[in-house]
Design a protein around this motif. Structure first.
Motif, PDB file in Angstrom:
ATOM      1  N   ILE A  18      31.014   3.444  16.722  1.00 17.24           N
ATOM      2  CA  ILE A  18      32.372   3.157  16.258  1.00 17.24           C
ATOM      3  C   ILE A  18      32.525   3.565  14.792  1.00 17.24           C
ATOM      4  CG2 ILE A  18      34.021   1.292  15.785  1.00 17.24           C
ATOM      5  CD1 ILE A  18      32.630  -0.178  18.242  1.00 17.24           C
ATOM      6  N   ALA A  19      31.526   3.183  13.975  1.00 11.95           N
ATOM      7  CA  ALA A  19      31.571   3.512  12.543  1.00 11.95           C
ATOM      8  C   ALA A  19      31.534   5.024  12.315  1.00 11.95           C
ATOM      9  CB  ALA A  19      30.402   2.840  11.817  1.00 11.95           C
ATOM     10  N   GLN A  20      30.654   5.715  13.048  1.00 13.69           N
ATOM     11  CA  GLN A  20      30.521   7.172  12.910  1.00 13.69           C
ATOM     12  C   GLN A  20      31.798   7.871  13.388  1.00 13.69           C
ATOM     13  OE1 GLN A  20      28.261   8.868  11.344  1.00 13.69           O
ATOM     14  NE2 GLN A  20      26.218   8.653  12.197  1.00 13.69           N
ATOM     15  N   PHE A  21      32.385   7.376  14.464  1.00 12.30           N
ATOM     16  CA  PHE A  21      33.617   7.992  14.966  1.00 12.30           C
ATOM     17  C   PHE A  21      34.721   7.872  13.930  1.00 12.30           C
ATOM     18  CE2 PHE A  21      37.611   8.474  17.046  1.00 12.30           C
ATOM     19  CZ  PHE A  21      37.388   9.425  18.037  1.00 12.30           C
ATOM     20  N   ARG A  22      34.864   6.696  13.338  1.00  6.75           N
ATOM     21  CA  ARG A  22      35.897   6.491  12.303  1.00  6.75           C
ATOM     22  C   ARG A  22      35.704   7.459  11.133  1.00  6.75           C
ATOM     23  NH1 ARG A  22      39.153   1.966  12.201  1.00  6.75           N
ATOM     24  NH2 ARG A  22      38.701   0.293  13.680  1.00  6.75           N
ATOM     25  N   GLN A  23      34.447   7.666  10.777  1.00  4.14           N
ATOM     26  CA  GLN A  23      34.133   8.508   9.613  1.00  4.14           C
ATOM     27  C   GLN A  23      34.281   9.993   9.920  1.00  4.14           C
ATOM     28  OE1 GLN A  23      30.263   7.667   7.955  1.00  4.14           O
ATOM     29  NE2 GLN A  23      30.270   9.511   6.687  1.00  4.14           N
ATOM     30  N   LEU A  24      33.866  10.403  11.134  1.00  3.68           N
ATOM     31  CA  LEU A  24      33.741  11.837  11.438  1.00  3.68           C
ATOM     32  C   LEU A  24      34.876  12.419  12.285  1.00  3.68           C
ATOM     33  CD1 LEU A  24      29.940  11.684  12.336  1.00  3.68           C
ATOM     34  CD2 LEU A  24      30.905  12.665  10.236  1.00  3.68           C
ATOM     35  N   SER A  25      35.585  11.575  13.043  1.00  2.00           N
ATOM     36  CA  SER A  25      36.612  12.048  13.983  1.00  2.00           C
ATOM     37  C   SER A  25      36.123  13.253  14.794  1.00  2.00           C
ATOM     38  CB  SER A  25      37.889  12.425  13.224  1.00  2.00           C
ATOM     39  OG  SER A  25      38.452  11.297  12.615  1.00  2.00           O
ATOM     40  N   PRO A  26      35.060  13.080  15.592  1.00  2.00           N
ATOM     41  CA  PRO A  26      34.529  14.203  16.370  1.00  2.00           C
ATOM     42  C   PRO A  26      35.499  14.637  17.471  1.00  2.00           C
ATOM     43  CG  PRO A  26      33.510  12.160  17.073  1.00  2.00           C
ATOM     44  CD  PRO A  26      34.337  11.820  15.869  1.00  2.00           C
ATOM     45  N   ASP A  27      35.322  15.859  17.948  1.00  5.16           N
ATOM     46  CA  ASP A  27      36.146  16.353  19.063  1.00  5.16           C
ATOM     47  C   ASP A  27      35.723  15.703  20.375  1.00  5.16           C
ATOM     48  OD1 ASP A  27      37.590  18.221  17.447  1.00  5.16           O
ATOM     49  OD2 ASP A  27      35.832  19.536  17.502  1.00  5.16           O
ATOM     50  N   VAL A  28      34.408  15.571  20.557  1.00  8.28           N
ATOM     51  CA  VAL A  28      33.855  14.967  21.773  1.00  8.28           C
ATOM     52  C   VAL A  28      32.728  14.016  21.378  1.00  8.28           C
ATOM     53  CG1 VAL A  28      32.638  15.378  23.964  1.00  8.28           C
ATOM     54  CG2 VAL A  28      34.421  16.984  23.208  1.00  8.28           C
ATOM     55  N   THR A  29      32.700  12.827  21.993  1.00  6.55           N
ATOM     56  CA  THR A  29      31.622  11.864  21.759  1.00  6.55           C
ATOM     57  C   THR A  29      30.810  11.727  23.034  1.00  6.55           C
ATOM     58  OG1 THR A  29      32.965  10.620  20.165  1.00  6.55           O
ATOM     59  CG2 THR A  29      31.065   9.486  21.109  1.00  6.55           C
ATOM     60  N   LEU A  30      29.489  11.935  22.936  1.00  2.21           N
ATOM     61  CA  LEU A  30      28.569  11.713  24.065  1.00  2.21           C
ATOM     62  C   LEU A  30      28.063  10.287  23.950  1.00  2.21           C
ATOM     63  CD1 LEU A  30      26.174  14.770  24.487  1.00  2.21           C
ATOM     64  CD2 LEU A  30      28.018  14.043  25.987  1.00  2.21           C
ATOM     65  N   MET A  31      28.340   9.456  24.954  1.00  2.00           N
ATOM     66  CA  MET A  31      28.068   8.025  24.839  1.00  2.00           C
ATOM     67  C   MET A  31      27.127   7.517  25.918  1.00  2.00           C
ATOM     68  SD  MET A  31      29.091   5.257  23.015  1.00  2.00           S
ATOM     69  CE  MET A  31      30.756   5.580  22.401  1.00  2.00           C
ATOM     70  N   ASP A  32      26.010   6.905  25.495  1.00  2.00           N
ATOM     71  CA  ASP A  32      25.133   6.215  26.452  1.00  2.00           C
ATOM     72  C   ASP A  32      25.816   4.899  26.830  1.00  2.00           C
ATOM     73  OD1 ASP A  32      22.971   5.573  27.996  1.00  2.00           O
ATOM     74  OD2 ASP A  32      21.644   5.066  26.338  1.00  2.00           O
ATOM     75  N   VAL A  33      25.419   4.292  27.946  1.00  2.00           N
ATOM     76  CA  VAL A  33      26.051   3.044  28.390  1.00  2.00           C
ATOM     77  C   VAL A  33      25.238   1.828  27.961  1.00  2.00           C
ATOM     78  CG1 VAL A  33      26.826   1.694  30.373  1.00  2.00           C
ATOM     79  CG2 VAL A  33      27.201   4.142  30.353  1.00  2.00           C
ATOM     80  N   GLN A  34      23.950   1.819  28.342  1.00  2.00           N
ATOM     81  CA  GLN A  34      23.100   0.663  28.068  1.00  2.00           C
ATOM     82  C   GLN A  34      22.423   0.831  26.719  1.00  2.00           C
ATOM     83  OE1 GLN A  34      23.135  -1.870  30.019  1.00  2.00           O
ATOM     84  NE2 GLN A  34      23.659  -1.183  32.066  1.00  2.00           N
ATOM     85  N   MET A  35      22.894   0.041  25.729  1.00  2.00           N
ATOM     86  CA  MET A  35      22.297   0.089  24.393  1.00  2.00           C
ATOM     87  C   MET A  35      22.247  -1.331  23.835  1.00  2.00           C
ATOM     88  SD  MET A  35      24.149   3.472  22.718  1.00  2.00           S
ATOM     89  CE  MET A  35      25.817   2.909  23.097  1.00  2.00           C
TER      90      MET A  35
END
Length: 215
Positions: free
Chosen positions: A49-66
């Motif tokens: 969430i923090a990285q997305f706010r900072q970087l605004s990537p075009d695509v986010t690859l997201m694991d489920v279980q963390m």
């Protein structure tokens, strides 16, 4: 004007996975593509969430279980402040319930980590263009169970306690319900899953992604 000037900018990707070797492998693969660039990495949902706010990537690859904030919660939070966020789930968990949960949360795709590498690269390009990308096996599982009545939150809570080895009486105390209610709920769970005993119910619920077998 040179041809290079006409090339579109690379697809900026954020890689989220709690295993550093997996992140490294994915990042190496994507950075080899002429049209992609890994702009950030995260080890859990909160970092994502923090990285997305900072970087605004075009695509986010997201694991489920963390650990901590999981992938689905992170998807919900990211989509809350960036409704057009393009998020592609990459996971080891093939269950249809997990996939449906992620897609309902706003994921644009759902892939398995054991898939071929070209599938991942193609999926990132598809998601970037606004399309959906779901592994064939997952799509088949979703279709197979599309008309099944899903388990309720209470039924899932009961199954989690069954998986932890609790007897009906303990489950009743834990959930502040009567033993008769627990028995009736288990009967309904067995019916929905098409099983006849607690062991098979837990096994199938874990395989389909209703409960985390390692929780």
């Amino acid at each position: 004007m040179s041809h290079a000037a006409l090339d579109p900018p690379p697809i900026r990707v954020l890689v989220v996975d709690d295993h550093v070797m997996m992140r490294d492998g994915i990042s190496t693969l994507l950075n080899r593509q002429t049209d992609m660039e890994v702009v950030g990495e995260a080890a859990n949902g909160a970092e994502a969430i923090a990285q997305f706010r900072q970087l605004s990537p075009d695509v986010t690859l997201m694991d489920v279980q963390m650990p901590g904030v999981g992938g689905v919660e992170a998807i919900v939070e990211i989509r809350r402040f960036a409704a057009d966020a393009r998020i592609l789930v990459l996971t080891t968990y093939p269950g249809d319930a997990n996939a449906v949960r992620a897609l309902r949360a706003g994921a644009a795709g759902y892939l398995l980590k054991n898939g071929i590498r070209s599938e991942l690269v193609d999926a990132i390009r598809s998601v970037h263009l606004g399309r959906r990308a779901v592994s064939a096996g997952i799509a088949q599982e979703i279709a197979t169970h599309a008309l099944d009545e899903p388990l309720t939150q209470r039924e899932i809570a009961i199954l989690r306690l069954v998986a932890s080895g609790h007897a009906n009486k303990q489950i009743a105390v834990h959930l502040n319900l009567s033993v008769e209610t627990i028995k009736a709920q288990l009967k309904m769970i067995f019916s929905k899953l098409g099983v006849h005993d607690r062991t098979h119910a837990v096994t199938l619920a874990a395989r389909r992604g209703y409960i985390d077998p390692f929780a």
